[in-house]
Every structure is written in structure tokens, then in C-alpha cells.
Design a protein around this motif. Structure first.
Motif, mmCIF file in Angstrom:
data_model
loop_
_atom_site.group_PDB
_atom_site.id
_atom_site.type_symbol
_atom_site.label_atom_id
_atom_site.label_comp_id
_atom_site.label_asym_id
_atom_site.label_seq_id
_atom_site.Cartn_x
_atom_site.Cartn_y
_atom_site.Cartn_z
ATOM 1 N N LYS A 122 0.342 -1.149 -0.313
ATOM 2 C CA LYS A 122 0.279 -0.141 0.316
ATOM 3 C C LYS A 122 0.818 1.102 0.009
ATOM 4 C CE LYS A 122 -3.391 -2.758 1.477
ATOM 5 N NZ LYS A 122 -4.900 -2.390 2.176
ATOM 6 N N GLU A 123 2.461 1.471 0.069
ATOM 7 C CA GLU A 123 3.318 2.332 0.297
ATOM 8 C C GLU A 123 3.195 3.007 -1.449
ATOM 9 O OE1 GLU A 123 4.652 4.399 1.780
ATOM 10 O OE2 GLU A 123 5.809 3.106 2.950
ATOM 11 N N ARG A 124 2.738 4.320 -1.222
ATOM 12 C CA ARG A 124 3.464 4.998 -2.215
ATOM 13 C C ARG A 124 4.179 5.156 -2.709
ATOM 14 N NH1 ARG A 124 -1.365 4.543 -0.894
ATOM 15 N NH2 ARG A 124 -3.187 5.696 -0.852
ATOM 16 N N PHE A 125 4.917 5.719 -4.424
ATOM 17 C CA PHE A 125 5.946 6.155 -4.399
ATOM 18 C C PHE A 125 6.620 6.951 -3.572
ATOM 19 C CE2 PHE A 125 4.850 3.868 -8.646
ATOM 20 C CZ PHE A 125 5.866 3.544 -9.345
ATOM 21 N N PHE A 126 6.464 8.829 -3.878
ATOM 22 C CA PHE A 126 6.307 9.802 -2.772
ATOM 23 C C PHE A 126 5.677 9.585 -1.300
ATOM 24 C CE2 PHE A 126 8.201 13.132 -5.253
ATOM 25 C CZ PHE A 126 8.859 12.634 -6.196
ATOM 26 N N SER A 127 6.417 8.928 0.003
ATOM 27 C CA SER A 127 5.465 8.622 1.178
ATOM 28 C C SER A 127 5.936 9.763 2.087
ATOM 29 C CB SER A 127 6.231 7.028 1.403
ATOM 30 O OG SER A 127 5.699 6.635 2.439
ATOM 31 N N HIS A 128 5.007 10.073 2.367
ATOM 32 C CA HIS A 128 4.803 11.531 3.212
ATOM 33 C C HIS A 128 4.913 11.472 4.630
ATOM 34 C CE1 HIS A 128 3.350 14.478 6.184
ATOM 35 N NE2 HIS A 128 4.243 15.751 5.030
ATOM 36 N N ARG A 129 6.507 11.479 5.577
ATOM 37 C CA ARG A 129 6.349 11.023 6.950
ATOM 38 C C ARG A 129 6.398 12.549 7.499
ATOM 39 N NH1 ARG A 129 8.127 5.670 6.994
ATOM 40 N NH2 ARG A 129 7.603 5.181 5.012
ATOM 41 N N ASP A 130 5.972 12.528 8.592
ATOM 42 C CA ASP A 130 5.970 13.723 9.623
ATOM 43 C C ASP A 130 6.786 13.481 10.403
ATOM 44 O OD1 ASP A 130 5.921 11.695 11.603
ATOM 45 O OD2 ASP A 130 3.841 12.220 12.588
#
Ligand code: GDP
Ligand code: MG
Lengths: 425, 301
Positions: free
Chosen positions: B145-153
Motif C-alpha cells: 500500500k506504500e506510495r512512490f512518494f511517501s510522506h513522513r511527519d
């Protein structure tokens, strides 16, 4: 290398998305495709068996294979887009498995954006429901070139040909309202595997292809627009090294069409013209570049080109449209509703601008395909036709003609979240 | 129009190169994680292709647990030298010395989990705004389910329920101060694709991937290498066997495959007929059903 492996090196890539409502058998079907094509490994199978036991399933539940995140396993539903992979000697497949409920319209839209094929599941007992129409509409809106309706759970309607023909006729009636280029039907039982990979004995009346045969053979190379060369510049390569003092390559992915050495090109928005000097891919110098390759292009003349510009052929028929005012269908993704006359960042290919939504023309009732011109509030999962004005001109094609130069996303300037996807009309 | 057709590997390559160039264009200070494993070797190869004839415009970074196969380190140093690439080495041992993490105890002790802290600290102190990794969606179900661009806080955490939608090939890397992105350029590759691509491109690999004689012992059905820092139980018997690595990571949790494959062709045959996933050899994923998801939420690769 010979035989099997050299054959494998010749495979084509096909992306498909699956839609269906809760319990139509989507996860079971995907599990079946993976299982029958031997893409499920022993340790995955053991993990599924363990999890099946824990959640009280008697038989091994193939659906657990696709329902990955903990909260999904707990609730027993698919909540996001999950990607799955399998291959046969002919093709490599990428599945975007998306949930079918209306509150997940945005996930379906996401999965549909890159798909060649949509599989839409219909429960043979229930026939065409509101959601069948909704899924077909999304496939049509996102211009998925091929749609396969899988009439599932045929085992629960005694494999009745009559039932199948009835459902098929019902779908034909509604799909005339949509613009899908290629529609197919297959009667299946995902649970038992009938007509999925192997032909069904109880449905010997069906003489069409199995689902797997369709997936392996549907003609997809003309899904790409081969006519209009479009090359959004992504990055400028300037080594400035002793070996390559003057190399200036425009890197990007060919969105559509093709380009040859010596072709005359125009750079947008500046309008400067030049000729293609080289098309490079590392040590490979190519005569021609075409979609969907990633290449680096050098030109005969030194002109100022940067990210966000677009290179097109000078004498190649249709030029992209050029305007600050754009009309598009959008799907809203965010919990915070669309703000009328609100300002957003608009990203189109590799270019960013700001824009204002100047008008909401109507909202689509995606269950009935009726236009709602009264209630124009656009919230999460809504699909609407809007007009916007951007701070600089965009060079685009209509989405129906080109999925890559006809699509945009809108980003909230405050939160940086992607709030909408848009298909230019 | 069939003459303008590319095979699946060329299409995956084009997609990955697009993603890597997008990172270079959208971020100010990106880094590419490099472990010496085949996935990061392929990713680095793609990066070189993406910017040729210029050098790769970002550094690589190896999160080094200290529990390495010497061959992997030798390969890393040689490759960086040959390609003129800078590789930062961030040591888990430093995080232990600084008291940022506590070493696990017992025979099953692994530094695999500790890497997360070392990684997050390195990203923060060096102000990286994007870290590319060689994760693939076919490896494990939470990765699917991971995106190519995975946002991290700002704490480096992943929120799988609140991921940004990703459509067509438009990637949104906008973020606030202190946040960063993990980017996975080879998301859509399978293990088989990686091997076929290595074969197609004739990419040089560490010798560990090919069969060799090695002292090994069996723990919970997994063959592990006997190296100086490995603690053995009394009951564990060391044997010399023909083995190869299917993945290369921290030695304490990298299972070896009994194999006599000594060419890429052999390996492709082996992968085609093997019935367990490569992560099946990894002790860290067996800990629980959602072990990977839990580690990823905290900021693991
Ligand atoms: N009898 C029968 N049951 C099916 C078939 N396909 C799926 N099911 C069952 O329908 C239920 C829902 O299936 P699932 O794959 O989870 O549906 P999803 O919500 O669309 O992913 C499960 O109990 C399945 O075993 C079929 O072809 N025949
Ligand atoms: Mg499901």
C-alpha cells in the motif's frame, strides 16, 4: 539464455484495476488469479492459513492475501489501494486493488488513473446495482481503455446462462451512456475458479475466452496516444565536466507520440524552434524515442529550457491547447470541501501554477449519472465539472485524447495535501 | 504501432527513472539509501542512467549495523570509487554509543530494528528532505500500500490511513518544515523483475549472490552465516554448505539459501521455481503478523 527466460524478457506490462462492492468477491478473485498463476508463495500461504484460523475462517481465505493493513484485516474490508503483482509467460500484471464502496470513490479513481483494464465485479444473484453503474462511470471518466465485467458467483445461480444473458443486457443498456472503448463480459466463479484461468465445465454454454485469456491477450499497445509528440521537461542535465563541457540534455518521459533525430521541434511556452540532435539513454544513443520511454534529448541550438516547459513537434498536426482558463471534471479527495473561488496549487505534467476555481458547473450523482445543478457543494469523493483560472497558461490536451497532458492535480497550499484530481475536457 | 513497444523491464525502468528524476527536481537535499543489496544496486544503476552523462546529483547513504558480510562492504566501496559517488556511512554503533538506542540482548539479538533510529537521526542532522529506498511492494503486504512518494511527519512516522493519493505520473512532494519523504522508485518491481533486469543490463553484483561454501547454522528453519559477532546456542551445529544470499541485509537476520546457482541464468531459474518469498528468510518479519507495518509506522525503510 533460451527458452523460458528469453520468453520472459519479452513480456508486456499490463495494469488493471478491480472494482466491485463489498462481498462481490474482488479479493477472492485476485487471490484466485495469484494462486492459479502460482504467484502465491508457500510462506505467504502459511501466513494466510494462520490468519484464516485466527479470524475464524474454516477454509483458507484467499481474500486475506490482498487485505494487507492491520485495520483492514480486523474489519474484513479493503480500505486503500493495494498493489499486487503476478506474471505469466506473456505478461507481467500490476493490479491496483481498490475498495468499491462509495466512500472510497477517490481510491477507485486513483487506481483507475493508470490502468489499461478495469475488472468490474457483479454478483450474479443481485445483478446490476447502483454501484455497478458507479464503477463503470469511474472507468469511463478515467478513460480506462478496456472494461471487463466479471459476472461472479455463477455457482450460486446454478450457472444459469439465462441469468448471465440478462445481466449482460442490463449492463449493455447502461453502458451506452458511457464512453468506454472496449467492453467484455465473462461469467465466473472466483471461489471455484470457473472461467478464471481454466474453462468452466458447468458453464460449457459459454464459448468466450476465460478471464486470464483476456488479460493475457487484450490488445493494449494502442492504449497510448501514438500521434501527438509531447515531452514535458522534467529536469535539465548539465554535467559541465571536462568530458562533457557543453552537454545540455532535457530529461523527461515521452507522454505520447514519438520523436526522431533531426525532427523539428518547438519549445513551449517560449515558442523557440530547433532540431533534435540526440536522444540519449546512458550509453545508448537512439534514433527514435517514444512513449512511455524516459530519455534525455539534446537540441541543435542553445536555448533556455527548464522544468515545466514542453517540447512538441513543429509540423506534427495538432498543437496542444494553450489557455489559462480550463474546464475539467474533478474528483475531490479531501475531507475539507472545495472552497468556491478558493486558491489551489495546480500541477500539470512537470509544471506548477496557482489557480482559482471560478465556477462549479454541476455535481455528478454517480449512482444515477444525473447532473445536479442545484447543490454545488463539492466534498470528499464528489465528482464535479468545474472551471478554473491559472496564473499562467497551461499547454494541454483534452483528457480523452491524452491521459498525461490532459490530467492535473490540485494541492492545498496550507496543508500540501493533494485535494483533487482533474481531467481536462 | 507494435514497433514502438517496449518490454516490461524497459517500462519499469522508464517509470523508475522518471521517479528518481522527479526527486532530484522536487527536493533540495535528497539522499539515496544504499545497502549493497540487489535492490539498492539496481536503484543506483537506474539513478546513473537517469542523469547520464552527469554524475548522480545526490549522495548515497548506508545505514551500517556493523553486522555485515565483508563482501558487501568491499562491493560498496569499490562501486563508489569506480563511479565517483559519495556514500555517507551512518553507524548503528554510534547510535548505541550515544545512548540513542539500546542493544538487544540474547542469541536472537538483532540491530535491524535499531537502524530506524540511526536512519531518522541521520536524516534530521543532515537535513535530508527525501530518502530514496529500494523497497518493493511485492515484498510484504504492508508495503503493497506504500506510495512512490511517501510522506513522513516531523517524527519520521508513516500514517498508512492518511496517504496522499497518487494519480497518473504526477507526484506531490510538497511538505512543511521538518517533514520528509521516503521515495520508492522500484515500487512496482518484483524479485523476478530485479533479477531479469540485472541479467539484461549485466549489472555487477557482490559475490554473495552466487553460490559459495560457507559455515552456516540452522535456527528456526533459517540458515544463518557463522560470522564473529553471531551468538550460537549450544544446540546449534555449524556446517559447511553451498549457499547464496537471496537478499543481503544485516547478517543476524539474513537467511541464506542452499543453492549451487553460480550464474544469473541459474539464479533466474531458481527464482522462477522457488516457492517461498525472499522475506520468508528474514527472521524480523516472523515476529508477528503485522511486524512490518508496525516497524514502517515508526519510520523503518
Ligand atoms: N459461492 C461463491 N462465493 C464467493 C465467490 N466469490 C467470492 N465469494 C464469497 O463472497 C464473500 C466475499 O468475498 P470477498 O472476496 O471478500 O469480497 P470483496 O469484498 O469484494 O473483496 C466471501 O465469503 C467469499 O468466499 C463465488 O464465486 N462463489
Ligand atoms: Mg475485499
Amino acid at each position: 539464455m533460451s527458452g523460458k527466460e528469453s520468453g520472459y524478457l519479452d513480456m508486456e506490462l499490463l495494469r488493471f484495476t478491480t472494482a466491485g462492492s463489498v462481498d462481490d468477491g474482488k479479493s477472492t478473485l485476485i487471490g484466485r488469479l495469484l494462486y492459479d498463476s502460482k504467484a502465491i508463495f508457500e510462506d505467504q500461504m502459511e501466513a494466510i492459513e494462520r490468519a484464516s484460523e485466527r479470524s475464524g475462517h474454516e477454509d483458507v481465505n484467499l481474500a486475506l492475501l490482498t487485505d494487507g493493513l492491520r485495520s483492514e484485516r480486523e474489519q474484513g474490508i479493503t480500505i486503500d489501494v493495494a498493489y499486487r503483482y503476478f506474471a505469466t509467460p506473456k505478461r507481467k500484471f500490476i493490479i491496483a486493488d481498490t475498495p468499491g464502496h462509495i466512500q472510497y470513490t477517490r481510491n477507485m479513481v486513483t487506481g483507475a488513473s493508470t490502468a489499461n483494464v478495469a475488472l468490474i465485479l457483479v454478483d450474479a444473484r443481485h445483478g446490476v446495482l447502483e454501484q455497478t453503474l458507479r464503477h463503470a462511470f469511474i472507468a469511463s471518466l478515467l478513460q480506462i481503455p478496456h472494461v471487463i465485467f466479471c459476472i461472479n458467483k455463477m455457482d450460486l445461480v446454478e450457472y444459469s446462462q439465462e441469468r448471465y444473458e440478462q445481466i449482460k443486457a442490463d449492463i449493455d443498456a447502461v453502458s451506452s451512456k458511457l464512453s468506454v472503448k472496449d467492453i467484455r463480459f465473462v461469467p465466473i466463479s472466483a471461489l471455484n475458479g470457473d472461467n478464471v484461468v481454466d474453462r468452466s465445465e458447468p458453464m460449457s454454454w459459454y464459448d468466450g475466452p476465460t478471464l486470464m485469456y483476456l488479460l493475457e491477450n487484450i490488445h493494449i499497445s494502442s492504449d497510448i496516444n501514438h500521434e501527438d509528440f509531447r515531452f514535458p521537461v522534467q529536469y535539465v542535465i548539465r554535467p559541465q565536466s571536462a568530458e562533457w563541457p557543453d552537454y545540455r540534455g532535457y530529461a523527461g518521459r515521452v507522454s505520447s507520440g514519438d520523436i526522431k533525430l533531426g525532427d523539428e521541434v518547438t519549445v513551449l511556452p517560449s515558442g523557440f524552434a530547433s532540431k533534435v540532435k540526440s536522444i540519449d539513454m546512458m550509453n545508448e544513443s537512439m534514433e527514435v524515442g517514444f512513449a512511455p520511454q524516459s530519455v534525455s534529448i539534446t537540441l541543435e541550438d542553445d536555448i533556455d529550457i527548464s522544468r515545466g516547459d514542453m517540447i512538441v513537434k513543429t509540423n506534427n498536426g495538432r498543437a496542444p491547447q494553450n489557455s489559462q482558463d480550463i474546464e475539467l471534471m474533478i474528483c475531490w479527495f479531501n475531507e475539507r470541501a472545495l472552497v468556491p473561488r478558493g486558491k489551489y496549487v495546480i500541477r500539470h505534467t512537470s509544471s506548477d501554477a496557482r489557480c482559482m476555481i471560478t465556477e462549479v458547473k454541476y455535481k455528478m450523482n454517480i449512482n444515477t449519472l444525473e447532473k445536479n445543478e442545484e447543490d454545488k457543494s463539492v466534498g470528499m469523493n464528489d465528482i464535479a465539472r468545474v472551471k478554473l483560472r491559472s496564473t499562467k497558461p497551461l499547454f494541454f490536451d483534452s483528457y480523452n485524447r491524452n491521459r498525461f497532458t490532459g490530467s492535473v492535480i490540485l494541492v492545498d497550499e496550507g496543508t500540501n495535501e493533494t485535494v483533487a484530481a482533474g481531467m481536462i475536457i | 504501432m507494435d514497433k514502438y513497444r517496449i518490454n516490461h523491464l524497459k517500462e519499469l525502468e522508464a517509470e523508475s527513472i522518471f521517479v528518481i528524476r522527479e526527486v532530484a527536481a522536487q527536493f533540495e537535499n535528497p539522499v539515496m539509501l544504499f545497502s549493497g543489496g540487489k535492490d539498492s544496486i539496481v536503484m543506483f544503476h537506474l539513478a546513473r542512467k537517469a542523469f547520464w552523462p552527469a554524475k548522480v546529483p545526490f549522495p548515497l547513504m548506508h545505514i551500517d549495523t556493523g553486522h555485515n558480510f565483508p563482501e558487501a562492504i568491499e562491493y560498496r566501496d569499490r562501486t563508489m570509487e569506480e563511479t565517483g559517488t559519495k556514500c555517507i556511512v551512518a553507524l548503528v554503533q554510534d547510535s548505541i554509543n550515544e545512548g540513542r538506542v539500546v542493544e538487544e540482548k540474547g542469541v536472537n539479538a538483532s540491530r535491524n530494528k535499531l537502524q530506524t533510529t540511526t536512519l531518522l537521526d541521520a536524516i534530521e542532522s543532515r537535513k535530508f528532505d527525501a530518502a530514496m529506498g529500494g523497497g518493493r511492494r511485492d515484498e510484504e503486504k504492508a508495503r503493497a500500500k506504500e506510495r512512490f512518494f511517501s510522506h513522513r511527519d516531523e517524527f519520521g512516522q508513516w500514517d498508512p490511513k492518511n496517504q496522499r493519493p497518487e494519480l497518473w505520473n504526477i507526484f506531490n512532494g510538497r511538505k512543511n518544515m521538518g517533514e520528509h519523504f521516503r521515495v520508492f522508485p522500484i515500487s512496482n518491481w518484483t524479485e523476478m523483475d530485479v533479477w531479469q533486469y540485472i541479467y539484461m543490463e549485466q549489472i555487477d553484483l557482490p559475490s554473495l549472490y552466487f553460490t559459495h561454501k560457507r559455515e552456516v547454522f540452522n535456527r528456526d528453519g533459517v540458515w544463518l552465516a557463522k560470522l564473529p559477532f553471531m551468538q550460537l546456542k549450544d544446540t546449534e551445529e555449524v556446517k559447511e554448505l553451498d549457499v547464496r544470499c537471496r537478499t543481503i541485509g544485516d547478517v543476524t537476520c539474513t537467511g541464506l539459501t542452499l543453492s549451487t546457482a553460480n550464474s544469473l541464468e541459474d539464479i533466474i531459474h531458481e527464482v522462477a521455481s522457488t516457492r517461498t518469498t525472499e522475506r520468508g528468510g528474514r527472521a524480523d518479519d516472523k515476529r508477528s503478523e503485522s511486524a512490518m507495518e508496525d516497524r514502517k509506522r515508526e519510520g523503518y525503510f
